[in-house]
Write a protein that holds these residues in place. Structure first.
Motif, PDB file in Angstrom:
ATOM      1  N   GLU A 160      45.753  20.916 -24.261  1.00 18.70           N
ATOM      2  CA  GLU A 160      45.108  19.869 -25.043  1.00 18.70           C
ATOM      3  C   GLU A 160      43.879  19.383 -24.279  1.00 18.70           C
ATOM      4  OE1 GLU A 160      47.862  16.712 -25.982  1.00 18.70           O
ATOM      5  OE2 GLU A 160      49.554  18.127 -25.942  1.00 18.70           O
ATOM      6  N   ILE A 161      42.762  19.247 -24.980  1.00 19.88           N
ATOM      7  CA  ILE A 161      41.532  18.750 -24.371  1.00 19.88           C
ATOM      8  C   ILE A 161      41.069  17.534 -25.157  1.00 19.88           C
ATOM      9  CG2 ILE A 161      39.167  19.280 -23.714  1.00 19.88           C
ATOM     10  CD1 ILE A 161      39.910  22.186 -23.488  1.00 19.88           C
ATOM     11  N   GLY A 162      40.898  16.406 -24.460  1.00 17.18           N
ATOM     12  CA  GLY A 162      40.573  15.149 -25.107  1.00 17.18           C
ATOM     13  C   GLY A 162      39.131  15.052 -25.570  1.00 17.18           C
ATOM     14  N   GLU A 163      38.879  14.093 -26.402  1.00 18.71           N
ATOM     15  CA  GLU A 163      37.591  13.926 -27.074  1.00 18.71           C
ATOM     16  C   GLU A 163      36.416  13.821 -26.101  1.00 18.71           C
ATOM     17  OE1 GLU A 163      37.596   9.084 -27.698  1.00 18.71           O
ATOM     18  OE2 GLU A 163      38.411  10.363 -29.276  1.00 18.71           O
ATOM     19  N   ASP A 164      35.285  14.354 -26.557  1.00 17.13           N
ATOM     20  CA  ASP A 164      34.002  14.271 -25.850  1.00 17.13           C
ATOM     21  C   ASP A 164      33.991  14.998 -24.505  1.00 17.13           C
ATOM     22  OD1 ASP A 164      32.535  12.643 -27.777  1.00 17.13           O
ATOM     23  OD2 ASP A 164      33.926  11.054 -27.225  1.00 17.13           O
ATOM     24  N   THR A 165      34.970  15.818 -24.244  1.00 16.45           N
ATOM     25  CA  THR A 165      34.957  16.647 -23.029  1.00 16.45           C
ATOM     26  C   THR A 165      34.036  17.846 -23.255  1.00 16.45           C
ATOM     27  OG1 THR A 165      37.126  15.981 -22.225  1.00 16.45           O
ATOM     28  CG2 THR A 165      36.371  18.159 -21.579  1.00 16.45           C
ATOM     29  N   VAL A 166      33.269  18.194 -22.231  1.00 15.75           N
ATOM     30  CA  VAL A 166      32.369  19.347 -22.298  1.00 15.75           C
ATOM     31  C   VAL A 166      32.809  20.379 -21.257  1.00 15.75           C
ATOM     32  CG1 VAL A 166      29.991  20.151 -22.108  1.00 15.75           C
ATOM     33  CG2 VAL A 166      30.464  17.879 -23.044  1.00 15.75           C
ATOM     34  N   VAL A 167      32.952  21.616 -21.703  1.00 18.34           N
ATOM     35  CA  VAL A 167      33.381  22.703 -20.824  1.00 18.34           C
ATOM     36  C   VAL A 167      32.263  23.736 -20.764  1.00 18.34           C
ATOM     37  CG1 VAL A 167      35.201  24.362 -20.299  1.00 18.34           C
ATOM     38  CG2 VAL A 167      35.754  22.279 -21.584  1.00 18.34           C
ATOM     39  N   PHE A 168      31.842  24.072 -19.554  1.00 16.32           N
ATOM     40  CA  PHE A 168      30.689  24.936 -19.357  1.00 16.32           C
ATOM     41  C   PHE A 168      31.113  26.409 -19.237  1.00 16.32           C
ATOM     42  CE2 PHE A 168      29.044  20.814 -18.688  1.00 16.32           C
ATOM     43  CZ  PHE A 168      27.668  20.877 -18.859  1.00 16.32           C
ATOM     44  N   PRO A 169      30.150  27.344 -19.274  1.00 20.69           N
ATOM     45  CA  PRO A 169      30.479  28.761 -19.351  1.00 20.69           C
ATOM     46  C   PRO A 169      31.402  29.266 -18.234  1.00 20.69           C
ATOM     47  CG  PRO A 169      28.173  28.449 -19.866  1.00 20.69           C
ATOM     48  CD  PRO A 169      28.696  27.117 -19.407  1.00 20.69           C
ATOM     49  N   PHE A 170      32.277  30.169 -18.629  1.00 24.44           N
ATOM     50  CA  PHE A 170      33.159  30.935 -17.748  1.00 24.44           C
ATOM     51  C   PHE A 170      34.295  30.106 -17.145  1.00 24.44           C
ATOM     52  CE2 PHE A 170      28.975  32.997 -17.712  1.00 24.44           C
ATOM     53  CZ  PHE A 170      29.324  34.202 -18.290  1.00 24.44           C
ATOM     54  N   ALA A 171      34.518  28.911 -17.632  1.00 27.65           N
ATOM     55  CA  ALA A 171      35.729  28.179 -17.243  1.00 27.65           C
ATOM     56  C   ALA A 171      36.936  28.831 -17.904  1.00 27.65           C
ATOM     57  CB  ALA A 171      35.616  26.717 -17.648  1.00 27.65           C
ATOM     58  N   SER A 172      38.089  28.748 -17.218  1.00 31.31           N
ATOM     59  CA  SER A 172      39.332  29.315 -17.726  1.00 31.31           C
ATOM     60  C   SER A 172      40.422  28.254 -17.626  1.00 31.31           C
ATOM     61  CB  SER A 172      39.731  30.560 -16.923  1.00 31.31           C
ATOM     62  OG  SER A 172      40.969  31.081 -17.362  1.00 31.31           O
ATOM     63  N   LEU A 173      40.914  27.809 -18.760  1.00 32.35           N
ATOM     64  CA  LEU A 173      41.842  26.685 -18.817  1.00 32.35           C
ATOM     65  C   LEU A 173      43.134  27.098 -19.508  1.00 32.35           C
ATOM     66  CD1 LEU A 173      39.264  24.009 -20.055  1.00 32.35           C
ATOM     67  CD2 LEU A 173      39.812  24.634 -17.689  1.00 32.35           C
ATOM     68  N   ALA A 199      39.972  12.592 -21.901  1.00 29.73           N
ATOM     69  CA  ALA A 199      38.716  12.457 -22.638  1.00 29.73           C
ATOM     70  C   ALA A 199      37.516  12.350 -21.703  1.00 29.73           C
ATOM     71  CB  ALA A 199      38.777  11.218 -23.528  1.00 29.73           C
ATOM     72  N   ARG A 200      36.369  12.776 -22.227  1.00 26.78           N
ATOM     73  CA  ARG A 200      35.067  12.566 -21.573  1.00 26.78           C
ATOM     74  C   ARG A 200      34.981  13.197 -20.187  1.00 26.78           C
ATOM     75  NH1 ARG A 200      36.938   8.274 -23.870  1.00 26.78           N
ATOM     76  NH2 ARG A 200      37.630   7.405 -21.877  1.00 26.78           N
ATOM     77  N   ASN A 201      35.618  14.311 -20.015  1.00 25.88           N
ATOM     78  CA  ASN A 201      35.517  15.052 -18.755  1.00 25.88           C
ATOM     79  C   ASN A 201      34.366  16.052 -18.817  1.00 25.88           C
ATOM     80  OD1 ASN A 201      37.938  14.169 -17.139  1.00 25.88           O
ATOM     81  ND2 ASN A 201      38.938  14.760 -19.040  1.00 25.88           N
ATOM     82  N   ASN A 222      40.808  10.847 -17.463  1.00 17.22           N
ATOM     83  CA  ASN A 222      39.581  10.687 -18.233  1.00 17.22           C
ATOM     84  C   ASN A 222      38.371  10.541 -17.305  1.00 17.22           C
ATOM     85  OD1 ASN A 222      41.210  10.477 -20.621  1.00 17.22           O
ATOM     86  ND2 ASN A 222      41.531   8.309 -20.168  1.00 17.22           N
ATOM     87  N   ASN A 223      37.205  10.902 -17.834  1.00 14.19           N
ATOM     88  CA  ASN A 223      35.927  10.649 -17.158  1.00 14.19           C
ATOM     89  C   ASN A 223      35.837  11.303 -15.779  1.00 14.19           C
ATOM     90  OD1 ASN A 223      34.842   8.751 -19.216  1.00 14.19           O
ATOM     91  ND2 ASN A 223      36.601   7.534 -18.581  1.00 14.19           N
ATOM     92  N   CYS A 224      36.401  12.479 -15.646  1.00 14.13           N
ATOM     93  CA  CYS A 224      36.349  13.223 -14.388  1.00 14.13           C
ATOM     94  C   CYS A 224      35.211  14.232 -14.406  1.00 14.13           C
ATOM     95  CB  CYS A 224      37.664  13.961 -14.140  1.00 14.13           C
ATOM     96  SG  CYS A 224      39.112  12.909 -14.001  1.00 14.13           S
ATOM     97  N   LEU A 225      34.810  14.655 -13.223  1.00 11.99           N
ATOM     98  CA  LEU A 225      33.823  15.721 -13.074  1.00 11.99           C
ATOM     99  C   LEU A 225      34.408  16.800 -12.175  1.00 11.99           C
ATOM    100  CD1 LEU A 225      31.035  17.078 -13.215  1.00 11.99           C
ATOM    101  CD2 LEU A 225      30.276  15.548 -11.377  1.00 11.99           C
ATOM    102  N   PHE A 226      34.496  18.011 -12.722  1.00 17.54           N
ATOM    103  CA  PHE A 226      34.971  19.162 -11.959  1.00 17.54           C
ATOM    104  C   PHE A 226      33.783  20.107 -11.819  1.00 17.54           C
ATOM    105  CE2 PHE A 226      38.510  17.274 -14.152  1.00 17.54           C
ATOM    106  CZ  PHE A 226      39.484  17.195 -13.172  1.00 17.54           C
ATOM    107  N   MET A 227      33.215  20.180 -10.614  1.00 19.38           N
ATOM    108  CA  MET A 227      32.025  20.998 -10.404  1.00 19.38           C
ATOM    109  C   MET A 227      32.397  22.477 -10.308  1.00 19.38           C
ATOM    110  SD  MET A 227      29.628  18.712  -7.905  1.00 19.38           S
ATOM    111  CE  MET A 227      29.416  16.951  -8.171  1.00 19.38           C
ATOM    112  N   ALA A 228      31.369  23.318 -10.223  1.00 18.63           N
ATOM    113  CA  ALA A 228      31.542  24.754 -10.350  1.00 18.63           C
ATOM    114  C   ALA A 228      32.602  25.307  -9.402  1.00 18.63           C
ATOM    115  CB  ALA A 228      30.216  25.462 -10.098  1.00 18.63           C
ATOM    116  N   SER A 229      33.462  26.166  -9.956  1.00 17.98           N
ATOM    117  CA  SER A 229      34.474  26.927  -9.216  1.00 17.98           C
ATOM    118  C   SER A 229      35.607  26.080  -8.642  1.00 17.98           C
ATOM    119  CB  SER A 229      33.836  27.755  -8.088  1.00 17.98           C
ATOM    120  OG  SER A 229      32.904  28.674  -8.633  1.00 17.98           O
ATOM    121  N   ALA A 230      35.748  24.825  -9.071  1.00 18.10           N
ATOM    122  CA  ALA A 230      36.903  24.034  -8.638  1.00 18.10           C
ATOM    123  C   ALA A 230      38.177  24.576  -9.289  1.00 18.10           C
ATOM    124  CB  ALA A 230      36.708  22.564  -8.998  1.00 18.10           C
TER     125      ALA A 230
END
Length: 264
Positions: free
Chosen positions: A56-69, A89-91, A114-122
């Motif tokens: 489940e992914i909460g509202e307004d979350t943005v996922v960038f290329p090549f992420a695997s969830l 939400a809002r990650n 909510n409101n987290c930032l996961f930078m590249a390759s985390a």
């Protein structure tokens, strides 16, 4: 259920008919979305994103290329049991981030606030519990069963050992291996992480006043370099601790089989 009429799915994306896609969501080209996936309102998958399992992914979350969830946990004990990955939400989930669902041995759910930032390759492993407003900088690896409370920052290329707890407002320096629990508002750095003091910058940014900071400094000094639990128990029994000091004492006396990072 299904795909909301206001959602956009690129013709080059593959979305299983069983998936639930919320209002205003956007799924870019070459994304793959599995049958048990639920995307909240206005979630955006940029491109080349793979979301599988019961995720489940909460509202307004943005996922960038090549992420695997939501792919199967990297745990040899995992036997395909039904488990979940719940993202708030809002990650912001940047390129090449990986997050795994839970296992039977850890409660069957990995949970992101909510409101987290996961930078590249985390990487967030199975059964982790991540609080709100957490930042994992590039290439941070969080092993299974970890608890990271609200407002924590983990510096780039750092690793967090399995079952470790990191208390609210702590900061971990870059290139640090965290092998034991970190008290709330602690500052940890070094190749083999050690407690170097308090996260004073973070405390001030979150509005802590001089009296609260002074009390935390006194508490830090009183904990000393010995057994944190024994010292915390004495200080707790003495009473009189303010809310922030009480938070640190409760964290130390809380349930954990691990030791604590202490001053060098």
């Amino acid at each position: 259920m299904g795909i909301d009429a206001t959602a956009f799915v690129h013709p080059l994306a593959v979305v299983d008919p069983g998936a639930v896609i919320g209002a205003g969501a956007r799924i870019g080209p070459f994304c793959v979305v599995g049958a048990e996936v639920v995307l909240g309102a206005r979630v955006e998958l940029k491109s080349h994103v793979v979301v599988g399992g019961a995720t489940e992914i909460g509202e307004d979350t943005v996922v960038f290329p090549f992420a695997s969830l939501g792919q199967a946990p990297q745990d040899l004990k995992y036997r395909g049991e039904a488990s979940r990955l719940v993202i708030g939400a809002r990650n912001r989930i940047r390129e090449y981030v990986t997050m795994n669902p839970g296992t039977e041995g850890g409660g069957l759910v990995t949970r992101i606030g909510n409101n987290c930032l996961f930078m590249a390759s985390a990487h967030v492993a199975h059964d982790c519990q991540i609080g709100d407003r957490v930042i994992l900088v590039n290439s941070v690896a969080v092993a299974g069963h970890c608890v990271i409370e609200e407002d924590v920052i983990v510096g780039g290329l750092s690793g967090v050992h399995q079952f470790v707890r990191i208390g609210r407002g702590a900061i971990i320096g870059a290139l640090t291996m965290v092998t034991a629990d970190v008290i709330p508002h602690g500052l940890v750095q070094g190749p083999r992480g050690a407690l170097e003091g308090l996260n004073l910058v973070g405390l001030k940014r979150r509005g802590a006043g001089k009296p609260e900071i002074a009390e935390l400094r006194e508490l830090y000094a009183a904990l000393g370099e010995g057994n944190f639990r024994d010292a915390a128990r004495r200080l707790s029994d003495a009473g009189g601790a303010g809310p922030m000091a009480r938070e640190v004492l409760d964290f130390i006396l809380g349930p954990s089989d691990r030791s604590f990072l202490t001053p060098r």
